[in-house]
Design an enzyme around this catalytic site. Sequence first.
Site, PDB file in Angstrom:
ATOM      1  N   LYS A   1       5.009   1.438   2.299  1.00  0.00           N
ATOM      2  CA  LYS A   1       3.529   1.375   2.591  1.00  0.00           C
ATOM      3  C   LYS A   1       2.700   1.579   1.140  1.00  0.00           C
ATOM      4  CE  LYS A   1       3.895   1.743   7.159  1.00  0.00           C
ATOM      5  NZ  LYS A   1       3.697   0.388   8.042  1.00  0.00           N
TER       6      LYS A   1
ATOM      7  N   SER B   1       4.843  -5.286   8.476  1.00  0.00           N
ATOM      8  CA  SER B   1       3.537  -4.362   8.093  1.00  0.00           C
ATOM      9  C   SER B   1       3.002  -4.557   6.764  1.00  0.00           C
ATOM     10  CB  SER B   1       4.009  -2.921   8.565  1.00  0.00           C
ATOM     11  OG  SER B   1       4.848  -2.581   7.439  1.00  0.00           O
TER      12      SER B   1
END
Length: 238
Positions: free
Chosen positions: A122, A77
Amino acid sequence: MDTETQHTERDRSSHPSATGDTRPAKDPGERSRFALASRAADAVPGGRITLTVLFCLVSVLLLNLFVAQPFAIPSGSMEPGLRAGDRVLVNKLAYRFGADPQRGDVVVFDGTGYFGNADYVKRVVGVGGDHVVCCDEKGRIQVNGRPVDESTFLYPGDSPSEDPFDVVVPDGTLFLLGDHRADSSDSRAHLGSPGGGMVPVGQVIGRADWIAWPAGRWTRLTRPAAYARVPAANGGRG
């Protein structure tokens, strides 16, 4: 015998150096510490080698608990910057002395109750008070009215987001996105969940500062300049 000779002989006899021994006397505290270390070494199997290993293990444990923690990247991701299987060093002191996460930082956080019962990595796109919108007429994310050029770190071929959103980040929380937007379950995917896709700053474990493994990918992770130019929500500088 004259007076000068008598003084000289008395001076020599009154100083330990007259015997020729110029070694300084040992500090009693130093002898005590040495004796304590010797007794400890005698008390454990393996002696000094075992003590040295134990000291190293305790030092690593304390370092891991309070300073830096390795974190294995679990998915793609955050590609292309971070690949699945990479190990990053997480700076656990980055936000412990009054500093807050900044836009563009790559952070590791505990997603329990917000993203899922796991730790995640993230990129911070919005901080408390920010107005984050996707997308402008050129397909760019806007933060506080300023378009952000994410082309230097987005996964090749990905758009900033296929799903439109328009959010104001509550104070004390973060809006977080993966760099591989087409393969990232991030704040966009949890807008309807408890917390509205935002993660409290208190859930942040630390800032990912280095790729430490594999050895050939040893790299320092830096904040993209595009986020540094975003104005603060009140019209000041971010």
